[in-house]
Structure formats: C-alpha cells, structure tokens
Design a protein around this motif. Structure first.
Motif, short mmCIF file in Angstrom:
data_model
loop_
_atom_site.label_atom_id
_atom_site.label_comp_id
_atom_site.label_asym_id
_atom_site.label_seq_id
_atom_site.Cartn_x
_atom_site.Cartn_y
_atom_site.Cartn_z
N UNK A 110 0.83 -1.21 0.00
CA UNK A 110 0.00 0.00 0.00
C UNK A 110 0.86 1.26 0.00
N UNK A 111 2.00 1.21 0.67
CA UNK A 111 2.93 2.35 0.69
C UNK A 111 3.56 2.51 -0.69
N UNK A 112 4.02 1.41 -1.28
CA UNK A 112 4.61 1.47 -2.62
C UNK A 112 3.62 2.03 -3.63
N UNK A 113 2.36 1.62 -3.53
CA UNK A 113 1.33 2.11 -4.44
C UNK A 113 1.09 3.60 -4.23
N UNK A 114 1.06 4.02 -2.97
CA UNK A 114 0.83 5.45 -2.67
C UNK A 114 1.97 6.29 -3.23
N UNK A 115 3.20 5.85 -3.02
CA UNK A 115 4.36 6.60 -3.52
C UNK A 115 4.33 6.65 -5.04
#
Length: 118
Positions: A110-115
């Motif tokens: 989810x963090x990778x997608x947000x970034x």
C-alpha cells in the motif's frame, strides 16, 4: 553558517507538507495538530518513535492510510537528518529516501502504491 536544530513540530509539519502538499488529507492534518506544541529540538527527543506511534494511532484510527505511514517515515528520516529540514528538499526525493530508510527499500504494497501514485 549553522542552522538551528528543528523542533519536533518543524519536522512533523514538513513531513505533512511533503505528503499532502494541497492540505486535503484530514488524517495528516490530525497528525500535525497532535504535535503543534512540540517545540523541543528533534535531536533531543529520546522516544520519538514511541511518541509518533501514539500520535499515529490518534490520527489514523483504522491504521489504513499509507500517507500516514509515509509521513511517519519522513519524520523519522528528518529526525536523523535534521539539516534537510531547512534546505527545502525535493519532496519526491525526500519521500523516496525516507521510505527506503524505513522499509529497507521494500515498503508494504500500500505504501509502494501510494508513492507510485503521487
């Protein structure tokens, strides 16, 4: 010329600004509000991770906001690199360095997608 050491609030405010430049995320707004009176120098705080974790619980009740996770990583990164607070760093580069430091270059999906979606 030496810059003064940024306060905890300075670091949190910058982290929120780079993660929410349009000031539209209420969760990040709540996180920033929790540190409004934190005027001690960030380098003198021994329990910053613990204080941040408590504030994150109060800001992100459900624990599902990747922007909050990234903001937390930025706070911890800036606490370790306080000279970057006054240098007006590139937001994307700052986020990338913080995420790499926090998750050893392998952030949660989810963090990778947000970034990637910024």
């Amino acid at each position: 010329m030496d810059r003064p050491t940024p306060s905890v609030f300075d670091v949190v405010r910058l982290a929120v600004e780079v993660c929410d430049p349009d000031d539209v995320d209420p969760v990040l707004g709540r996180l920033e509000e929790q540190f409004e009176d934190a005027d001690e120098p960030v380098t003198t705080v021994e329990n910053l991770e613990e204080r941040l974790a408590i504030a994150l619980e109060g800001a992100d009740y459900e624990g599902e906001a990747p922007a909050v996770s990234v903001a937390s990583a930025v706070v911890l990164y800036l606490a370790a690199h306080p000279a970057e607070v006054g240098s007006h760093p590139d937001p994307t580069g700052l986020i990338e360095r913080a995420v790499a430091a926090q998750w050893h270059r392998t952030p949660p999906q989810d963090v990778a997608d947000w970034v990637a979606g910024r």
